[in-house]
Write a protein that holds these residues in place. Structure first.
Motif, PDB file in Angstrom:
ATOM      1  N   VAL A  38      15.746  21.507  45.791  1.00  0.00           N
ATOM      2  CA  VAL A  38      16.996  22.150  45.379  1.00  0.00           C
ATOM      3  C   VAL A  38      17.370  21.628  43.992  1.00  0.00           C
ATOM      4  O   VAL A  38      16.828  20.642  43.514  1.00  0.00           O
ATOM      5  N   SER A  39      18.327  22.292  43.373  1.00  0.00           N
ATOM      6  CA  SER A  39      18.830  21.833  42.082  1.00  0.00           C
ATOM      7  C   SER A  39      20.217  21.244  42.253  1.00  0.00           C
ATOM      8  O   SER A  39      21.049  21.785  42.996  1.00  0.00           O
ATOM      9  N   THR A  40      20.480  20.147  41.563  1.00  0.00           N
ATOM     10  CA  THR A  40      21.836  19.616  41.482  1.00  0.00           C
ATOM     11  C   THR A  40      22.590  20.360  40.388  1.00  0.00           C
ATOM     12  O   THR A  40      22.052  21.234  39.711  1.00  0.00           O
ATOM     13  N   ALA A  41      23.848  19.978  40.185  1.00  0.00           N
ATOM     14  CA  ALA A  41      24.672  20.627  39.157  1.00  0.00           C
ATOM     15  C   ALA A  41      24.302  20.170  37.751  1.00  0.00           C
ATOM     16  O   ALA A  41      24.660  20.840  36.774  1.00  0.00           O
ATOM     17  N   GLU A  42      23.579  19.081  37.641  1.00  0.00           N
ATOM     18  CA  GLU A  42      23.356  18.468  36.327  1.00  0.00           C
ATOM     19  C   GLU A  42      22.768  19.412  35.281  1.00  0.00           C
ATOM     20  O   GLU A  42      23.248  19.461  34.146  1.00  0.00           O
ATOM     21  N   PRO A  43      21.724  20.201  35.606  1.00  0.00           N
ATOM     22  CA  PRO A  43      21.169  21.070  34.559  1.00  0.00           C
ATOM     23  C   PRO A  43      22.136  22.150  34.085  1.00  0.00           C
ATOM     24  O   PRO A  43      21.979  22.677  32.987  1.00  0.00           O
ATOM     25  N   PHE A  44      23.135  22.479  34.893  1.00  0.00           N
ATOM     26  CA  PHE A  44      24.051  23.573  34.577  1.00  0.00           C
ATOM     27  C   PHE A  44      25.352  23.098  33.937  1.00  0.00           C
ATOM     28  O   PHE A  44      26.100  23.909  33.388  1.00  0.00           O
ATOM     29  N   ALA A  45      25.637  21.812  34.014  1.00  0.00           N
ATOM     30  CA  ALA A  45      26.934  21.296  33.582  1.00  0.00           C
ATOM     31  C   ALA A  45      26.961  21.064  32.076  1.00  0.00           C
ATOM     32  O   ALA A  45      26.066  20.437  31.517  1.00  0.00           O
ATOM     33  N   VAL A  46      28.016  21.558  31.432  1.00  0.00           N
ATOM     34  CA  VAL A  46      28.206  21.394  29.994  1.00  0.00           C
ATOM     35  C   VAL A  46      29.156  20.252  29.695  1.00  0.00           C
ATOM     36  O   VAL A  46      28.956  19.491  28.757  1.00  0.00           O
ATOM     37  N   SER A  47      30.208  20.108  30.485  1.00  0.00           N
ATOM     38  CA  SER A  47      31.195  19.067  30.240  1.00  0.00           C
ATOM     39  C   SER A  47      30.681  17.717  30.737  1.00  0.00           C
ATOM     40  O   SER A  47      29.661  17.629  31.427  1.00  0.00           O
ATOM     41  N   THR A  48      31.401  16.657  30.391  1.00  0.00           N
ATOM     42  CA  THR A  48      30.993  15.320  30.829  1.00  0.00           C
ATOM     43  C   THR A  48      31.161  15.147  32.326  1.00  0.00           C
ATOM     44  O   THR A  48      30.503  14.305  32.935  1.00  0.00           O
ATOM     45  N   HIS A  49      32.043  15.942  32.925  1.00  0.00           N
ATOM     46  CA  HIS A  49      32.215  15.872  34.379  1.00  0.00           C
ATOM     47  C   HIS A  49      31.179  16.759  35.051  1.00  0.00           C
ATOM     48  O   HIS A  49      31.173  17.977  34.874  1.00  0.00           O
ATOM     49  N   VAL A  50      30.273  16.142  35.797  1.00  0.00           N
ATOM     50  CA  VAL A  50      29.246  16.890  36.519  1.00  0.00           C
ATOM     51  C   VAL A  50      29.626  16.905  37.996  1.00  0.00           C
ATOM     52  O   VAL A  50      29.638  15.857  38.648  1.00  0.00           O
ATOM     53  N   PRO A  51      29.947  18.064  38.547  1.00  0.00           N
ATOM     54  CA  PRO A  51      30.366  18.101  39.953  1.00  0.00           C
ATOM     55  C   PRO A  51      29.198  17.771  40.881  1.00  0.00           C
ATOM     56  O   PRO A  51      28.030  18.006  40.546  1.00  0.00           O
ATOM     57  N   HIS A  52      29.531  17.235  42.035  1.00  0.00           N
ATOM     58  CA  HIS A  52      28.508  17.005  43.048  1.00  0.00           C
ATOM     59  C   HIS A  52      28.368  18.292  43.852  1.00  0.00           C
ATOM     60  O   HIS A  52      29.183  18.624  44.702  1.00  0.00           O
ATOM     61  N   ALA A  53      27.318  19.031  43.511  1.00  0.00           N
ATOM     62  CA  ALA A  53      27.085  20.341  44.106  1.00  0.00           C
ATOM     63  C   ALA A  53      25.603  20.652  44.014  1.00  0.00           C
ATOM     64  O   ALA A  53      24.856  20.016  43.263  1.00  0.00           O
ATOM     65  N   LEU A  54      25.174  21.644  44.795  1.00  0.00           N
ATOM     66  CA  LEU A  54      23.799  22.121  44.761  1.00  0.00           C
ATOM     67  C   LEU A  54      23.792  23.597  44.403  1.00  0.00           C
ATOM     68  O   LEU A  54      24.664  24.353  44.845  1.00  0.00           O
ATOM     69  N   ARG A  55      22.831  24.008  43.590  1.00  0.00           N
ATOM     70  CA  ARG A  55      22.569  25.437  43.438  1.00  0.00           C
ATOM     71  C   ARG A  55      21.320  25.752  44.238  1.00  0.00           C
ATOM     72  O   ARG A  55      20.266  25.144  44.027  1.00  0.00           O
ATOM     73  N   LEU A  56      21.459  26.687  45.170  1.00  0.00           N
ATOM     74  CA  LEU A  56      20.349  27.066  46.032  1.00  0.00           C
ATOM     75  C   LEU A  56      19.815  28.424  45.591  1.00  0.00           C
ATOM     76  O   LEU A  56      20.540  29.424  45.603  1.00  0.00           O
ATOM     77  N   ALA A  57      18.562  28.471  45.174  1.00  0.00           N
ATOM     78  CA  ALA A  57      17.893  29.720  44.834  1.00  0.00           C
ATOM     79  C   ALA A  57      17.273  30.281  46.110  1.00  0.00           C
ATOM     80  O   ALA A  57      16.510  29.597  46.794  1.00  0.00           O
TER      81      ALA A  57
END
Length: 441
Positions: free
Chosen positions: A400-419
């Motif tokens: 799975v992917s975490t939010a890190e590759p998608f996050a632009v701001s310094t705050h990276v939410p704890h979330a998953l993107r599921l393809a």
């Protein structure tokens, strides 16, 4: 503190993390506590953590502290396809395919081999594509609600190449681009490579915060805004007409260029008209056939105001010279004989079935998704850490992917993107059940 002592402290932390002596998820002392414990200036203590963060060993989270990362998880999970090992159930990348697509390719290749135009495909092609190919794309865009001439269309090597060509041609290093706080990871990579400054816009469930865009344009010399108005990746929203009109109004007021990414737009039926239709004088519309047809068919398209076409064409020349003629010939053949329209309809149906399965398996969990999209966004509980959940799933054979590759701001939410589009339905059910277990553990 002498440089040697400062570096020794960085090395001590790094060794402890890499050896496992400091477990993933361990909360490190605050900057002030670290400074007091080691007799450092506060700025030096902050620098220790900054270096560890650059090394990918810790992550600082506003309001929560600094934590040891799960370093066994590939850095930036979700931003590079090589991160997905063979044998994993892949909920990291989308490469949706339907039964029978290989047969379509066999037929297309046979037809191409018998065509009288075959020898021409072995030669260099016009940088923007052959005239009849550009015209075919223009006709295709009518089904998306966009009316452009063939002369406004460029054929490119996929939507990612279309974005690269656009940014290379029309922006310069140091330019400021407004983007959603969570956005397509490939755009982030491009902006970094081209030395562009991207600034985050907060978002709600239905689109970007346009008040924030207005305020940002008053503070900073914003040159462009990057938008996915029709089926946003990763959040799945479709901006309504009023939002699109306001985005256009702000762009006109502040003379912004709009880059409209329509990679997934084919999945959203009955969407409002493209932003490019509302602001044709300042919008570059970028799309492709990777998701609607096949990821291996690297053919995309850019539609732009006439005044920008020459600069875009020059960027195509600088990067690929031209799209391979064999690829563009197959793609255009499928556009003209209705194959692309048929595949798009089938993939909308397929995506709806996958979303229905996800709703069944993940019932009771709060997540965000469009009913016809190939992905969903799953926020985690406040005390959960996305890197640890992703690592747990990887050990269970699910990527799975975490939010890190998608996050632009310094705050990276704890979330998953599921393809949801890359495995068959039984495997998708199995993978989603493992996700449910991992996030509820």
């Amino acid at each position: 503190m002498p440089r040697a002592r400062y570096k020794l402290l960085v090395d001590r932390f790094a060794q402890a993390i890499r050896s496992g002596a400091m477990a993933p998820g361990t909360r490190l002392p605050t900057h002030r506590q670290l400074a007091a414990e080691h007799g450092l200036a506060l700025a030096t203590a902050s620098r220790v953590y900054t270096e560890l963060e650059v090394m990918g060993l810790v992550s600082g989270e506003t309001g929560r502290g600094t934590f040891v990362r799960e370093i066994a998880l590939p850095p930036g999970q979700g931003s590079g396809q090589m991160n997905v090992a063979a044998g994993l159930l892949d909920l990291n990348f989308n490469y949706p395919s339907l039964p029978g697509q290989a047969d379509l390719l066999r037929t297309a290749l046979r037809q191409l081999a018998l065509s009288g135009d075959l020898e021409a495909l072995l030669r260099y092609q016009p940088h923007a594509g052959r005239v009849h190919e550009r015209a075919a794309v223009a006709r295709h865009l009518l089904s998306r609600g966009l009316c452009v001439t063939a002369e406004q269309v460029l054929v490119v090597s996929g939507a990612q190449h279309g974005l690269a060509v656009t940014m290379m041609a029309l922006l310069k290093p140091g330019d400021v681009i407004a983007v959603d706080a969570l956005t397509y990871s490939g755009f982030k990579v491009l902006a970094d490579t081209l030395h562009l400054e991207i600034l985050a816009l907060p978002a709600n469930a239905h689109g970007p915060d346009l008040d924030a865009l207005q305020a940002l344009c008053r503070r900073r010399p914003v040159r462009a805004v990057y938008s996915m108005p029709t089926l946003h990746n990763p959040l799945g929203w479709v901006m309504d007409l009023a939002q699109r009109e306001r985005l256009v109004h702000i762009a006109q007021q502040h003379n912004l260029m709009i880059i409209e990414d329509a990679a997934y737009a084919f999945l959203a039926e009955d969407a409002p008209p493209p932003v490019a239709r509302l602001a044709p004088e300042r919008t570059v519309y970028v799309g492709g056939l990777s998701k609607s047809v096949a990821t291996g068919l690297r053919v995309g398209f850019v539609a732009a105001p006439p005044a920008w076409v020459k600069a875009l064409e020059r960027s195509v020349m600088a990067t690929t010279w031209n799209v391979p003629g064999v690829m563009s010939a197959i793609a255009v053949g499928w556009l003209e004989d209705g194959t692309v329209a048929q595949l798009e309809a089938q993939k909308r149906e397929d995506a709806r079935a996958r979303q229905a399965l996800a709703a069944q398996v993940l019932k009771g969990l709060a997540y965000t998704a469009h009913p016809s999209s190939y992905f969903l966004w799953l926020p985690l509980a406040e005390d959960a850490r996305a890197d640890q959940v992703a690592m747990q799933l990887q050990r269970q054979g699910v990527s799975v992917s975490t939010a890190e590759p998608f996050a632009v701001s310094t705050h990276v939410p704890h979330a998953l993107r599921l393809a949801l589009g890359s495995v068959d339905m039984p495997a998708l059910r199995e993978a989603l059940l493992k996700v449910r277990s991992a996030v509820m553990w």
